[in-house]
Every structure is written in structure tokens, then in C-alpha cells.
Write a protein that holds these residues in place. Sequence first.
Motif, PDB file in Angstrom:
ATOM      1  N   ARG A  83      45.491  58.026 -10.081  1.00 36.40           N
ATOM      2  CA  ARG A  83      46.378  57.345  -9.350  1.00 36.40           C
ATOM      3  C   ARG A  83      45.861  57.552  -7.731  1.00 36.40           C
ATOM      4  NH1 ARG A  83      50.505  60.252 -12.613  1.00 36.40           N
ATOM      5  NH2 ARG A  83      50.494  61.698 -10.931  1.00 36.40           N
ATOM      6  N   ARG A  84      45.363  58.376  -7.513  1.00 38.14           N
ATOM      7  CA  ARG A  84      44.996  58.444  -5.988  1.00 38.14           C
ATOM      8  C   ARG A  84      43.611  57.810  -5.908  1.00 38.14           C
ATOM      9  NH1 ARG A  84      46.379  58.018  -1.084  1.00 38.14           N
ATOM     10  NH2 ARG A  84      44.613  58.765   0.313  1.00 38.14           N
ATOM     11  N   GLY A 142      41.426  52.361  -3.318  1.00 40.32           N
ATOM     12  CA  GLY A 142      40.613  51.317  -3.381  1.00 40.32           C
ATOM     13  C   GLY A 142      38.902  51.559  -3.852  1.00 40.32           C
ATOM     14  N   LEU A 143      39.080  53.009  -4.158  1.00 41.54           N
ATOM     15  CA  LEU A 143      37.593  53.229  -4.542  1.00 41.54           C
ATOM     16  C   LEU A 143      37.398  52.922  -6.106  1.00 41.54           C
ATOM     17  CD1 LEU A 143      37.256  56.490  -2.666  1.00 41.54           C
ATOM     18  CD2 LEU A 143      36.314  54.516  -2.062  1.00 41.54           C
ATOM     19  N   PRO A 144      35.997  52.556  -6.092  1.00 39.05           N
ATOM     20  CA  PRO A 144      35.519  51.908  -7.696  1.00 39.05           C
ATOM     21  C   PRO A 144      35.380  52.881  -8.641  1.00 39.05           C
ATOM     22  CG  PRO A 144      33.655  51.934  -6.358  1.00 39.05           C
ATOM     23  CD  PRO A 144      34.808  52.508  -5.424  1.00 39.05           C
ATOM     24  N   SER A 145      35.450  54.467  -8.413  1.00 41.20           N
ATOM     25  CA  SER A 145      35.107  55.152  -9.530  1.00 41.20           C
ATOM     26  C   SER A 145      35.523  56.629  -9.106  1.00 41.20           C
ATOM     27  CB  SER A 145      33.629  55.087  -9.837  1.00 41.20           C
ATOM     28  OG  SER A 145      32.780  55.637  -8.472  1.00 41.20           O
ATOM     29  N   PHE A 146      35.585  57.557  -9.857  1.00 43.17           N
ATOM     30  CA  PHE A 146      35.919  58.982  -9.817  1.00 43.17           C
ATOM     31  C   PHE A 146      34.609  59.447  -8.708  1.00 43.17           C
ATOM     32  CE2 PHE A 146      39.017  59.463 -13.179  1.00 43.17           C
ATOM     33  CZ  PHE A 146      40.010  60.089 -12.293  1.00 43.17           C
ATOM     34  N   SER A 147      33.537  58.939  -8.951  1.00 47.46           N
ATOM     35  CA  SER A 147      32.000  59.410  -8.499  1.00 47.46           C
ATOM     36  C   SER A 147      32.239  59.316  -6.885  1.00 47.46           C
ATOM     37  CB  SER A 147      30.995  58.846  -9.075  1.00 47.46           C
ATOM     38  OG  SER A 147      29.563  59.266  -8.420  1.00 47.46           O
ATOM     39  N   SER A 148      32.557  58.231  -6.587  1.00 54.81           N
ATOM     40  CA  SER A 148      32.677  57.570  -5.305  1.00 54.81           C
ATOM     41  C   SER A 148      33.977  58.218  -4.525  1.00 54.81           C
ATOM     42  CB  SER A 148      33.187  55.952  -5.140  1.00 54.81           C
ATOM     43  OG  SER A 148      34.094  55.627  -5.744  1.00 54.81           O
ATOM     44  N   TYR A 149      34.862  58.680  -5.338  1.00 52.86           N
ATOM     45  CA  TYR A 149      36.182  59.519  -4.531  1.00 52.86           C
ATOM     46  C   TYR A 149      35.737  60.817  -4.441  1.00 52.86           C
ATOM     47  CZ  TYR A 149      40.824  61.769  -4.009  1.00 52.86           C
ATOM     48  OH  TYR A 149      41.846  62.256  -3.458  1.00 52.86           O
TER      49      TYR A 149
END
Length: 282
Positions: free
Chosen positions: A49-50, A55-62
Motif C-alpha cells: 500500500r505504501r 508512486g514508486l515502481p517496485s519494492f526495490s526502489s522503495y
Amino acid sequence: MSSSASQRRADEYSLSEEEYRFVCKLVYDCTGIVLDERKREMVYRRLMRRVRETGLPSFSSYCERLKNDEQELPAFINSITTNLTSFFRENHHFEYLKSQIIPDLIRGKSDRKLRIWSAACSTGEEPYSIGISLLEAMQGRLQEWDAKVLATDLDSECIEKAKAGIYKTERISALQDNRQKRWFMKGKSTTSDSVKIKSEVAALITFKTLNLLHDWPMKGPFDVIFCRNVLIYFDRATQAELIARYHALLSQGGYLMLGHSESLPADYIGFEVVGRTVFRRL
């Protein structure tokens, strides 16, 4: 969408083992909460959800954002922490507060001060239940006392909701009719499905954001501390540290309330058991 595009989408929103270990360590470092493999699905759902909100494209970028942007940490922690609560949850604690603790304090305290701490107040149901119990136990005599309830939580969003004191009507549906009518106001609109806690209850309570692993600005002493369903998220060393800190902040003969699945170490001599998950400071 083609099968290859669907696969790319799934890969982007997968949580790798390395990323999960990073998330678990960050949660532990920030809060002391221990996450293990059993919590992976919960962590995935809440973080998903976060990630979408940012608006980030992936868990990696987050995860990269978390490493480089400290301002994201509060939202990250808010998304992970558990906020399951209800009015008069584990009601035996509030019955004991109302029928045993408050009458004893009224008889025994010459300074006419009452101090209670809700140490993980979530969206406010617990401290408001404490306030209602106080008012019912004092039977109109509360104005003769200096009574205050401190309510703290790690989650800043929960604190803001708690301060507002507004809840869906269904949240109080399990309460007796007289309690609903006495302590809650219905919305003004005939179609409103919300209620608001009455001001005489809200006036007793101060809400603050607090990480239990950081310094505690309050000095105490407290007559009662509610720390329910919190210790289960910490390792044993952190549990022992928190129990010692609670003990130090309680008045002589003060009470510590724990959750239904929590207990003190068998060799801990600072408290005596006086009720179901109710402990009295020796």
C-alpha cells in the motif's frame, strides 16, 4: 496484458529475501519490533500500500528511498505497526480498574492525584475506555481530583485519529446502550454513521507520539500503566528493559496491565500478580 508484461509486473512488486531482511532490520532498529518469516505476508501487504502511495515502481526502489530519505521513515513505520484495538478490549482490565484500583486510590491517596498511562494507545479506544471507567468509578467526584491520562503511540497517524475522537457507529455497537448514550455523541446529520467521544472524557486525556525505545519525557509516578499486546513484538532483552522502565515509573503499589498472551519473567521480583494479567509493583 501479455504474459511477459504480467510477469514483469509481478517481479517489480515482489519482495526479495534481501529486501525483506532489510525491512526487518530497519523495523527492529527503529522500534525494537521483531519480525520473522511468519510476518512476511503481513509486511508485504502493508508495504505494498505504501509503495503504491509513493508512486514508486517496485519494492526495490522503495527500499532505496528508505536508505536515502529519512523523511520517509515515519510513514514506513506507520504502515508496518499493528493497530488492532476496540473499546473495552479485554474488559476485565477496565472492570478491575473501576471496581478495585480506583476505589483503593480514592481511599489511600491524600494528594488527590491520579495518573494513568496508556503506553500503546493506537487510535484511542483504550485511553477513552480508561477515561470512561474513571468517570463511572468516581461517580461525579472527579472534579475533586487532579486526574490525567497520558496516551502515547509510535504511529503518528493513529495519534491524530485518536485526538479527533470520532469513530464509526459500528465501533461502539458492542457497548451497553447506556454507555453509548452517556459517553458518545451522534453525528448531527440524520444519515451520519459516526459518533464522537464526549468532551468530559476527552478532557482527561493527553495524546503524544512516543517510541517506547527512545527516551521518555514524562517523570511519573503513574498509578496505572496499560501496556497491552506490546511486549509480544519485542525480543526478551527489550521486554526486560521495558518492564524495568515501567517499574521505575510506577508509584509504590502501582499497577501494570499486560495483554492476554503476555506475562512477566518467572524470576522477576518487582511485581506481584493480583489479577488476570494485572501486576502490582512491590
